[in-house]
Design a protein around this motif. Sequence first.
Motif, PDB file in Angstrom:
ATOM      1  N   HIS A 112       4.558  -4.009   4.135  1.00  0.00           N
ATOM      2  CA  HIS A 112       3.462  -3.454   4.936  1.00  0.00           C
ATOM      3  C   HIS A 112       4.064  -2.770   6.155  1.00  0.00           C
ATOM      4  O   HIS A 112       4.828  -3.388   6.905  1.00  0.00           O
ATOM      5  CB  HIS A 112       2.474  -4.537   5.367  1.00  0.00           C
ATOM      6  CG  HIS A 112       1.353  -4.020   6.204  1.00  0.00           C
ATOM      7  ND1 HIS A 112       0.341  -3.228   5.697  1.00  0.00           N
ATOM      8  CD2 HIS A 112       1.086  -4.164   7.542  1.00  0.00           C
ATOM      9  CE1 HIS A 112      -0.500  -2.917   6.664  1.00  0.00           C
ATOM     10  NE2 HIS A 112      -0.077  -3.464   7.792  1.00  0.00           N
ATOM     11  N   ASP A 113       3.761  -1.489   6.314  1.00  0.00           N
ATOM     12  CA  ASP A 113       4.250  -0.721   7.456  1.00  0.00           C
ATOM     13  C   ASP A 113       5.773  -0.791   7.580  1.00  0.00           C
ATOM     14  O   ASP A 113       6.319  -0.938   8.666  1.00  0.00           O
ATOM     15  CB  ASP A 113       3.586  -1.209   8.741  1.00  0.00           C
ATOM     16  CG  ASP A 113       3.750  -0.202   9.901  1.00  0.00           C
ATOM     17  OD1 ASP A 113       3.984   0.997   9.607  1.00  0.00           O
ATOM     18  OD2 ASP A 113       3.675  -0.616  11.068  1.00  0.00           O
TER      19      ASP A 113
ATOM     20  N   THR B 237       0.835  -1.190   0.000  1.00  0.00           N
ATOM     21  CA  THR B 237       0.000   0.000   0.000  1.00  0.00           C
ATOM     22  C   THR B 237       0.881   1.255   0.000  1.00  0.00           C
ATOM     23  O   THR B 237       2.082   1.196   0.265  1.00  0.00           O
ATOM     24  CB  THR B 237      -0.911   0.011   1.242  1.00  0.00           C
ATOM     25  OG1 THR B 237      -0.091  -0.077   2.413  1.00  0.00           O
ATOM     26  CG2 THR B 237      -1.886  -1.160   1.205  1.00  0.00           C
ATOM     27  N   SER B 238       0.257   2.374  -0.274  1.00  0.00           N
ATOM     28  CA  SER B 238       0.981   3.636  -0.274  1.00  0.00           C
ATOM     29  C   SER B 238       1.559   3.913   1.107  1.00  0.00           C
ATOM     30  O   SER B 238       0.893   3.729   2.123  1.00  0.00           O
ATOM     31  CB  SER B 238       0.028   4.776  -0.673  1.00  0.00           C
ATOM     32  OG  SER B 238       0.683   6.021  -0.637  1.00  0.00           O
ATOM     33  N   GLY B 239       2.842   4.336   1.130  1.00  0.00           N
ATOM     34  CA  GLY B 239       3.498   4.630   2.394  1.00  0.00           C
ATOM     35  C   GLY B 239       4.160   3.448   3.048  1.00  0.00           C
ATOM     36  O   GLY B 239       4.662   3.557   4.182  1.00  0.00           O
ATOM     37  N   SER B 240       4.185   2.313   2.354  1.00  0.00           N
ATOM     38  CA  SER B 240       4.784   1.112   2.953  1.00  0.00           C
ATOM     39  C   SER B 240       6.305   1.103   2.843  1.00  0.00           C
ATOM     40  O   SER B 240       6.952   0.233   3.422  1.00  0.00           O
ATOM     41  CB  SER B 240       4.203  -0.146   2.294  1.00  0.00           C
ATOM     42  OG  SER B 240       4.449  -0.139   0.895  1.00  0.00           O
ATOM     43  N   GLY B 241       6.890   2.047   2.084  1.00  0.00           N
ATOM     44  CA  GLY B 241       8.347   2.171   2.028  1.00  0.00           C
ATOM     45  C   GLY B 241       8.975   1.724   0.726  1.00  0.00           C
ATOM     46  O   GLY B 241      10.205   1.622   0.624  1.00  0.00           O
TER      47      GLY B 241
ATOM     48  N   ILE C 103       8.962  -1.334  -8.684  1.00  0.00           N
ATOM     49  CA  ILE C 103       7.806  -1.047  -7.834  1.00  0.00           C
ATOM     50  C   ILE C 103       6.589  -1.114  -8.733  1.00  0.00           C
ATOM     51  O   ILE C 103       6.480  -0.346  -9.701  1.00  0.00           O
ATOM     52  CB  ILE C 103       7.928   0.338  -7.182  1.00  0.00           C
ATOM     53  CG1 ILE C 103       9.134   0.370  -6.247  1.00  0.00           C
ATOM     54  CG2 ILE C 103       6.662   0.692  -6.411  1.00  0.00           C
ATOM     55  CD1 ILE C 103       9.406   1.740  -5.659  1.00  0.00           C
ATOM     56  N   ALA C 104       5.711  -2.021  -8.435  1.00  0.00           N
ATOM     57  CA  ALA C 104       4.586  -2.279  -9.333  1.00  0.00           C
ATOM     58  C   ALA C 104       3.281  -1.816  -8.710  1.00  0.00           C
ATOM     59  O   ALA C 104       3.015  -2.052  -7.529  1.00  0.00           O
ATOM     60  CB  ALA C 104       4.512  -3.766  -9.661  1.00  0.00           C
ATOM     61  N   HIS C 105       2.490  -1.158  -9.534  1.00  0.00           N
ATOM     62  CA  HIS C 105       1.162  -0.721  -9.092  1.00  0.00           C
ATOM     63  C   HIS C 105       0.112  -1.740  -9.516  1.00  0.00           C
ATOM     64  O   HIS C 105      -0.743  -2.124  -8.721  1.00  0.00           O
ATOM     65  CB  HIS C 105       0.850   0.646  -9.689  1.00  0.00           C
ATOM     66  CG  HIS C 105      -0.532   1.122  -9.408  1.00  0.00           C
ATOM     67  ND1 HIS C 105      -0.940   1.521  -8.153  1.00  0.00           N
ATOM     68  CD2 HIS C 105      -1.622   1.245 -10.215  1.00  0.00           C
ATOM     69  CE1 HIS C 105      -2.208   1.896  -8.196  1.00  0.00           C
ATOM     70  NE2 HIS C 105      -2.650   1.723  -9.437  1.00  0.00           N
ATOM     71  N   ARG C 106       0.210  -2.170 -10.768  1.00  0.00           N
ATOM     72  CA  ARG C 106      -0.740  -3.151 -11.283  1.00  0.00           C
ATOM     73  C   ARG C 106      -0.186  -4.553 -11.043  1.00  0.00           C
ATOM     74  O   ARG C 106       0.742  -4.991 -11.714  1.00  0.00           O
ATOM     75  CB  ARG C 106      -1.012  -2.901 -12.763  1.00  0.00           C
ATOM     76  CG  ARG C 106      -1.759  -1.582 -13.003  1.00  0.00           C
ATOM     77  CD  ARG C 106      -2.098  -1.423 -14.481  1.00  0.00           C
ATOM     78  NE  ARG C 106      -2.943  -0.244 -14.694  1.00  0.00           N
ATOM     79  CZ  ARG C 106      -2.493   0.954 -14.983  1.00  0.00           C
ATOM     80  NH1 ARG C 106      -1.177   1.149 -15.068  1.00  0.00           N
ATOM     81  NH2 ARG C 106      -3.316   1.962 -15.172  1.00  0.00           N
ATOM     82  N   LEU C 107      -0.749  -5.246 -10.080  1.00  0.00           N
ATOM     83  CA  LEU C 107      -0.231  -6.553  -9.672  1.00  0.00           C
ATOM     84  C   LEU C 107      -0.453  -7.615 -10.732  1.00  0.00           C
ATOM     85  O   LEU C 107       0.248  -8.628 -10.757  1.00  0.00           O
ATOM     86  CB  LEU C 107      -0.886  -6.981  -8.350  1.00  0.00           C
ATOM     87  CG  LEU C 107      -0.737  -5.980  -7.182  1.00  0.00           C
ATOM     88  CD1 LEU C 107      -1.326  -6.584  -5.910  1.00  0.00           C
ATOM     89  CD2 LEU C 107       0.721  -5.612  -6.964  1.00  0.00           C
ATOM     90  N   SER C 108      -1.411  -7.395 -11.621  1.00  0.00           N
ATOM     91  CA  SER C 108      -1.679  -8.384 -12.664  1.00  0.00           C
ATOM     92  C   SER C 108      -0.522  -8.516 -13.642  1.00  0.00           C
ATOM     93  O   SER C 108      -0.447  -9.496 -14.386  1.00  0.00           O
ATOM     94  CB  SER C 108      -2.955  -8.000 -13.428  1.00  0.00           C
ATOM     95  OG  SER C 108      -2.810  -6.695 -13.997  1.00  0.00           O
TER      96      SER C 108
END
Length: 589
Positions: free
Chosen positions: A553-554, A385-389, A536-541
């Motif tokens: 995550h976090d 997610t956004s902000g996960s680093g 860094i991928a946005h579209r996981l497909s």
Amino acid sequence: MNVSHGRSKPETNQHETPPSLMQVMRRYFTVNKKYTSILVSAILFSLLTSAVLSLMTQSFHAIIDQFGTSGTIVNKQTAFLLLALMVFIPSQYLQQFLGMKYSELCDRNLRNTNFAIVSGIDKQLQDDHNSGDILSRANSDLVQINESLQNYFSVKLPQQIIGIVALAASLFISWQLTLFSLAIVPLIAFLQVRISAPLTRFVHQRQQAAGESLSVANHLMGGYEIAKAYKLGDLLRQRYEAAVDRAADSGIEANRATILLAPLSQVLLFLPQIIICGFGVYLASIHQITSGGVMSVIILSVFIGNPIGDLSSVLSAFKTARGCATRVFELWDWSPEPTGGTATRPANDLIRLSDVVFSYGDQSPVLRGISFAVNRGEHIALVGTSGSGKSTAIKLLMALYHKQEGDIEIFGHAVEDWATDALREHISYVGQDTYLFAGTLRDNVAMGNQSATDAQIQAVIDAALLQDIDMKRDIGERGMHLSGGQRQRVAIARAMLKDAPLLLLDEPTSALDTQSEAMVSETLRRLMDGRTVIIIAHRLSALRHIDRVLCLHDGQIVESGTHEQLMALQGIYYRLYKSQEADKDENCD
């Protein structure tokens, strides 16, 4: 190996005492020390001009006295006066020309030095300041420094030197008349200094507010579509007007002090001459001075009075220069980007992060002990997610930011051991917010390898599916004459031409439509072939062909595996994927 590379934000306490004028001038001369010989030459010609002026005055003194006794001015003194005049004119020209040359060369040197320093500012420090203020310091403040000091070195400084010599000559002719005429000077000078004292503070406040207004203007131009879409015109205009108002108020106060100095300068210019005429007549009547002496002192008083009368403008110029130089030199004192160690070549092909911790300033950690390794030719993806680093990890690998704890090893060397520029030679980067420079398509692609031939550049342009665009075509500022997909493919072509072994991709297709994404994805596959890739991928497909997926995550890696393995776990990655698929189906409906 735990090495701390935290960067402290420079203090901006407005109550902190600014550097003195002497400190500012000392640094100005130090930065421009390679031009010192030109300034010394200007001063020497000023001394020559002063010496010739004194001799001319003595000749004029004798001519006037001889005219009173013989009734003629044609004599040896007249010839000597004309000869001296022939030396005086070119000497005065050279003193002013060399002073102007010194100022212009210093201005050029300050600009070049400033650009070099600004381009090397530590990225984390740069993030702590708005771009408008940095641009204001780097441009308008430098202009103010040059405008303030240029006239001084070309005109005022020679006048001061001539004024000192003229004062000595005048004292030699009649110390009584000279001192009497200058009796009022200390009082006027005291008033000038008192009135000009707040100028530095006003100038500093004006330039700071000007930087804020420039920042607002940059936001408007950079986010023009957003400003229009959300009707931000009034809000941005209010912020801009508030900053301009502060600049205007400070400017008015600075000008008020400057204007108050003007009448004092006028008085200081004419009052000594009036005193000379009156007191000179008295001294002549008691035979303490000749008529030629009185005339000579009057002539010399002009050269004495010019630097004294200009004292207010000189003070104002120095106060302005001090205020602007304080801001410029403060910028120069910001921490530069570390140059790193001495390693310049890879020792192996491994990339490894071990227990890496990083936070921005005093904020909570963005990365909380992440560890992973990447082998040669392996393609891994960072998702979350956004902000996960995810983007922070990429920036650490590029040495744009510096970890607080843990180890980062790139090609067999700790990141601290790499010479920073050498490290980046082995990395290609394509981000989601593609930045292109004003110029041609060729210019932008060639930035990947400035020694590449036209044939090599055309080859990567073709490989990036940009063959329909002439390489000599002007693409506009930030590539605005191209579509979003074309801009992204230009960035990919630039990375292809660099041909670095490590490829970092930060959501390169996230802002594209389906058709553009398909073309960009094809060029990405060509770029990724044979290279070590962290994406860094946005579209996981689109991750089915990736060797390994790391789910963050976090600030921690919570899942690792192939797309199929993570889907089988039905954990965070599974939920992210299903969420995207649901959004996709909803959009299709």
